[in-house]
Enzyme design. Structure first.
Site, short mmCIF file in Angstrom:
data_model
loop_
_atom_site.label_atom_id
_atom_site.label_comp_id
_atom_site.label_asym_id
_atom_site.label_seq_id
_atom_site.Cartn_x
_atom_site.Cartn_y
_atom_site.Cartn_z
CD GLU A 198 0.69 5.17 5.08
OE1 GLU A 198 0.44 5.48 3.91
OE2 GLU A 198 1.42 4.20 5.37
CG ASP A 199 -2.71 3.97 2.91
OD1 ASP A 199 -1.95 3.90 3.90
OD2 ASP A 199 -2.66 3.14 1.98
CE LYS A 233 -7.42 -1.79 9.99
NZ LYS A 233 -7.04 -3.06 9.28
CG ASP A 264 -3.00 -2.47 -1.79
OD1 ASP A 264 -2.72 -1.80 -0.77
OD2 ASP A 264 -2.37 -3.48 -2.13
NE ARG A 305 -2.17 0.52 -4.75
CZ ARG A 305 -1.61 0.35 -3.56
NH1 ARG A 305 -2.01 1.08 -2.54
NH2 ARG A 305 -0.67 -0.55 -3.38
N GLY A 334 -0.44 4.11 -1.53
CA GLY A 334 -1.78 4.29 -0.97
C GLY A 334 -2.19 5.71 -0.63
CG ASP A 373 -3.21 -2.00 10.90
OD1 ASP A 373 -3.53 -2.18 12.09
OD2 ASP A 373 -3.45 -2.84 10.01
CB VAL A 380 -10.57 -0.39 5.11
CG1 VAL A 380 -11.57 -0.48 6.25
CG2 VAL A 380 -9.22 0.09 5.64
P1 XMP Z 1 1.33 -0.47 9.64
O1 XMP Z 1 0.80 -1.78 10.16
O2 XMP Z 1 2.81 -0.49 9.47
O3 XMP Z 1 0.70 -0.50 8.24
O4 XMP Z 1 0.80 0.69 10.41
C1 XMP Z 1 0.51 0.55 7.46
C2 XMP Z 1 0.36 0.06 6.06
O5 XMP Z 1 -0.29 -1.22 6.03
C3 XMP Z 1 -1.28 -1.26 5.07
N1 XMP Z 1 -2.56 -1.57 5.73
C4 XMP Z 1 -3.71 -1.74 5.09
N2 XMP Z 1 -3.99 -1.69 3.79
N3 XMP Z 1 -6.24 -2.13 4.26
C5 XMP Z 1 -5.26 -1.88 3.38
O6 XMP Z 1 -5.54 -1.82 2.20
C6 XMP Z 1 -6.05 -2.21 5.60
O7 XMP Z 1 -6.99 -2.43 6.35
C7 XMP Z 1 -4.69 -2.01 6.02
N4 XMP Z 1 -4.13 -2.00 7.24
C8 XMP Z 1 -2.81 -1.73 7.01
C9 XMP Z 1 -1.28 0.07 4.42
O8 XMP Z 1 -0.59 -0.07 3.21
C10 XMP Z 1 -0.52 0.99 5.32
O9 XMP Z 1 0.27 1.88 4.60
MG MG Z 2 0.47 2.20 2.62
#
Ligand code: XMP
Ligand code: MG
Length: 176
Positions: free
Chosen positions: A96-97, A128, A156, A162, A43, A100, A150
């Site tokens: 990182e993308d 987020k 993705d 992507r 990502g 979360d 998102v």
């Molecule tokens: P954590 O929860 O470990 O997650 O912080 C990070 C990874 O989770 C994916 N992620 C998302 N991917 N839309 C996405 O396409 C979202 O809203 C989303 N939220 C979490 C993402 O791969 C990230 O690297």
């Molecule tokens: Mg990711």
């Protein structure tokens, strides 16, 4: 706009503009240091590509694949692809993308710190904050986003979307 996208949250132009600002700050903060940009696959690739164009100090690229993200729930994490270099004594900026729950990045940070990196920090395109389950912060944040799923600019849903040149909200009917 893609038919599965409900709304554009961050335009490609806004991302480029923010990358200019972040790139200038990173260049200043890491001047005179050896910096490795560690992109988390898959990502982070579009964001890493844009951001790195606005960093004007020497940097090295490397990648890790730690994702086992499946669908819309964050869960198990495993290292699938590892770095290609020894990072002892080097400064690492994880790219990182989206940050979360924070589980992925806290695992990666712990892992890299164990390898005696001089510093390990995070630059995330999106933050987020409402999703956070682990106490972790990014040193550099592109944009804060609400607690919605998102897609685009690397993000993705089941490996799709992507390539969208913006960050958008996925229509609920696409994952319900
Ligand atoms: P954590 O929860 O470990 O997650 O912080 C990070 C990874 O989770 C994916 N992620 C998302 N991917 N839309 C996405 O396409 C979202 O809203 C989303 N939220 C979490 C993402 O791969 C990230 O690297
Ligand atoms: Mg990711």
């Amino acid at each position: 706009m893609h038919k599965d996208c409900k709304e554009i949250l961050v335009s490609g132009e806004a991302i480029t503009k923010r990358c200019e600002e972040l790139g200038a700050q990173i260049s200043k903060d890491y001047a005179g240091k050896e910096l490795i940009l560690v992109g988390l696959l898959k990502g982070s690739v579009p964001f890493l590509a844009e951001l790195s164009k606005h960093i004007d100090i020497d940097v090295y690229f490397d990648y890790m694949d730690v994702s086992s993200y499946d669908g819309v729930m964050s869960g198990n994490i495993a290292v699938l692809t590892d770095l290609t270099q020894d990072v002892a004594g080097k400064h690492i900026l994880i790219i990182e993308d989206i940050l979360d729950t924070g589980k992925t990045l806290s695992t990666v940070m712990d892992l890299l710190k164990e390898r005696d990196a001089a510093s390990v920090e995070i630059c995330t395109m999106l933050d987020k904050k409402e999703g956070r389950q682990v106490d972790i912060q990014a040193k550099y944040v592109g944009f804060d986003v609400p607690n919605v799923f998102v897609i685009g600019y690397g993000l993705d849903f089941n490996q799709k979307y992507r390539n969208l040149p913006y960050v958008g909200i996925l229509k609920e009917e696409c994952y319900m």
